[in-house]
Design an enzyme around this catalytic site. Structure first.
Site, PDB file in Angstrom:
ATOM      1  N   LYS A 112       0.880  -1.230  -0.074  1.00 59.79           N
ATOM      2  CA  LYS A 112       0.040   0.103   0.029  1.00 59.79           C
ATOM      3  C   LYS A 112       0.964   1.189  -0.079  1.00 59.79           C
ATOM      4  O   LYS A 112       0.361   2.112  -0.468  1.00 59.79           O
ATOM      5  CB  LYS A 112      -0.999   0.090   1.130  1.00 59.79           C
ATOM      6  CG  LYS A 112      -1.794  -1.009   1.403  1.00 59.79           C
ATOM      7  CD  LYS A 112      -3.076  -1.234   0.529  1.00 59.79           C
ATOM      8  CE  LYS A 112      -4.064  -2.127   0.854  1.00 59.79           C
ATOM      9  NZ  LYS A 112      -3.704  -3.380   1.215  1.00 59.79           N
TER      10      LYS A 112
HETATM   11  C1  PLP Z   1      -4.535  -4.675   0.762  1.00 66.52           C
HETATM   12  C2  PLP Z   1      -3.602  -6.024   0.862  1.00 66.52           C
HETATM   13  C3  PLP Z   1      -4.051  -7.076  -0.080  1.00 66.52           C
HETATM   14  C4  PLP Z   1      -5.262  -7.064  -0.791  1.00 66.52           C
HETATM   15  O1  PLP Z   1      -4.956  -5.914  -1.967  1.00 66.52           O
HETATM   16  P1  PLP Z   1      -6.425  -5.583  -2.846  1.00 66.52           P
HETATM   17  O2  PLP Z   1      -5.844  -4.455  -3.682  1.00 66.52           O
HETATM   18  O3  PLP Z   1      -7.140  -5.258  -1.848  1.00 66.52           O
HETATM   19  O4  PLP Z   1      -6.730  -6.788  -3.747  1.00 66.52           O
HETATM   20  C5  PLP Z   1      -3.334  -8.189   0.061  1.00 66.52           C
HETATM   21  N1  PLP Z   1      -2.323  -8.250   0.966  1.00 66.52           N
HETATM   22  C6  PLP Z   1      -1.877  -7.249   1.615  1.00 66.52           C
HETATM   23  C7  PLP Z   1      -0.907  -7.452   2.517  1.00 66.52           C
HETATM   24  C8  PLP Z   1      -2.687  -6.107   1.711  1.00 66.52           C
HETATM   25  O5  PLP Z   1      -2.333  -5.263   2.547  1.00 66.52           O
END
Ligand code: PLP
Length: 461
Positions: A112
């Protein structure tokens, strides 16, 4: 470059407005009116460039001049200067034809950070010009919230409120949200699950009096700018493995469909991606949708990969929009059906989706077994989300090189990793004192009026 809503009846916006707005006023999501295609030569030229330069070249066509070139380069450099790996997104080899893209070297140890650090820089630059103040409200299954707090803490023109499901995020995730001491950071522990948190945030956006009154902005993956920032690492990784001269496939641990949708955009931009494999945990609505054509919610089951404990995958709407020939009315009707439980995907749309996406699911036991086997065969310690990806990728290996996205650092989910391997991964030095920092959070009910009152009161004080 103009942005249109997936539900067809919100104003058409430029890049800056789409970034500041987040959710469209008709309840839809913004998508670019046309996707710019990169030539074979332009893609080939990306190989070996710094991450920041790849980011500039891939994202620039989407900005429509909203930032000048030098200004945009400066924002990108700042966004990634806080990462703890010179490659930003290093590739590690797991097996002869299987690679891991480590996306967890940012300040909060999850992928993120790639989008949030950049969107923080871009919003700050835009607000400094306009002199406006905004209120960011986001829902999180854990990692979006910590990344947002880190990106916006202490910024002059922004208050940031993060709603997380009480008791359903890891201790590290919670502490990353509750320990920033800046007055503009507000961690809210919601009585409910992630889908409740996401629904309340959408409700706030659909309450136009509230939305306009507090100048609400969204940083969930419904925000186009976040998806855009994630398109970059698909190009970076694929060209490192020989694209555009040979195709690659990706497997993506998926919750809200944001990360994998960025891969879909990269493919539409001309990057030769053979397959995009959706990897889900036991919350497998997307796998079921792809296999049987029925998109139907059946309640969230908490798992050891909590950032993927999601039933309603917001960004899937963007893929459906294309699969239904960009028919906004049809999408609006489907989303109404979803509120009532679910819908069948038309045969034509399902075939379109299956031409790009494959899918698989990984149980809790398989997740633990994969963390253990990856350590044994490669020495790589996987977080449970990345393990879901690796397991599903292994079921889809073929002649095309497979790149699995490692979405978080194992130290973010130490309990699951320790259960699987006996090893308790240590936090990296830059957050070694996380458990000594004081926490600050507010318990909130799953109630729109109460939440809106709290936001109003906090930003007034
Ligand atoms: C947010 C997240 C996901 C999922 O990603 P999306 O974009 O919501 O599909 C997978 N793994 C981790 C560690 C995350 O923080």
């Amino acid at each position: 470059m103009q942005y249109i809503s997936t539900r067809g009846s919100a104003p058409v916006l430029g890049f800056g407005e789409a970034m500041m707005t987040g959710l469209a006023r008709d309840g839809g999501l913004y998508v670019p009116e046309t996707v710019p295609v990169m030539s074979h030569a332009d893609i080939a030229a990306l190989a070996g460039l710094a991450y920041e330069e790849v980011a500039f070249r891939v994202m620039r066509p989407y900005l429509g001049g909203f930032f000048g070139d030098d200004e945009f380069r400066g924002l990108i450099d700042k966004a990634y200067s806080g990462f703890h790996h010179a490659a930003r997104a290093p590739l590690v080899q797991l097996a002869s034809n299987h690679f891991l893209l480590e996306l967890f070297h940012g300040p909060t140890l999850a992928f993120k950070d790639f989008a949030m650090q950049l969107i923080g820089q871009m919003m700050q630059a835009a607000l400094a010009k306009s002199g406006e103040r905004i209120t960011i409200v986001g829902a999180t299954s854990g990692d979006t919230g910590s990344a947002a707090m880190e990106a916006f803490r202490g910024l002059a023109n922004v208050d940031v409120f993060i709603l997380f499901p009480q008791g359903r995020v890891s201790d590290v995730q919670r502490r990353q949200m509750t320990t920033p001491s800046e007055a503009n950071c507000h961690a809210l522990a919601l009585d409910g699950d992630f889908d409740d948190a996401q629904a309340r945030v959408k409700d706030m956006f659909n309450d136009f009096a509230f939305r306009d009154g507090v100048r609400l902005a969204g940083v969930n993956s419904i925000n186009w700018a976040r998806v855009l920032a994630q398109v970059v690492y698909y190009f970076y990784a694929a060209t490192a493995l020989g694209a555009p001269h040979r195709a690659v496939s990706f497997t993506v641990p998926t919750g809200n469909f944001g990360d994998i949708f960025a891969g879909y955009i990269a493919r539409r931009m001309g990057l030769p991606i053979d397959r995009l494999v959706i990897a889900t945990n036991q919350n497998d609505i997307l796998d079921r949708a792809l296999r049987v054509g029925d998109y139907r919610t059946n309640g969230v089951k908490p798992s050891i990969s909590p950032s993927m404990d999601i039933q309603v995958s917001s960004n899937f709407e963007r893929a459906l929009f294309d699969a239904y020939g960009r028919d906004g009315k049809a999408i609006a009707a489907l989303m109404d059906d979803l509120k009532a439980g679910g819908f069948h995907i038309s045969q034509g749309a399902l075939e379109t989706l299956r031409a790009t996406f494959a899918s698989g699911r990984c149980s809790e036991d398989e997740t633990l077994a994969t963390i253990a086997s990856a350590l044994q065969t490669t020495g790589e310690l996987l977080c449970p989300h990345s393990a879901v990806g690796v397991k599903v990728a292994e079921d889809h290996l073929g002649a095309t090189p497979m790149i699995t996205l490692a979405t978080a650092h194992p130290a973010k989910f130490p309990d699951a990793v320790e259960r699987a391997t006996g090893i308790r991964p240590a936090l990296p030095p830059h957050m070694a004192d996380l458990f000594e920092r004081p926490e600050r959070m507010t318990r909130v009910p799953n109630d729109l009026a109460a939440l809106e009152a709290l936001v109003r009161e906090r930003i007034a004080s």
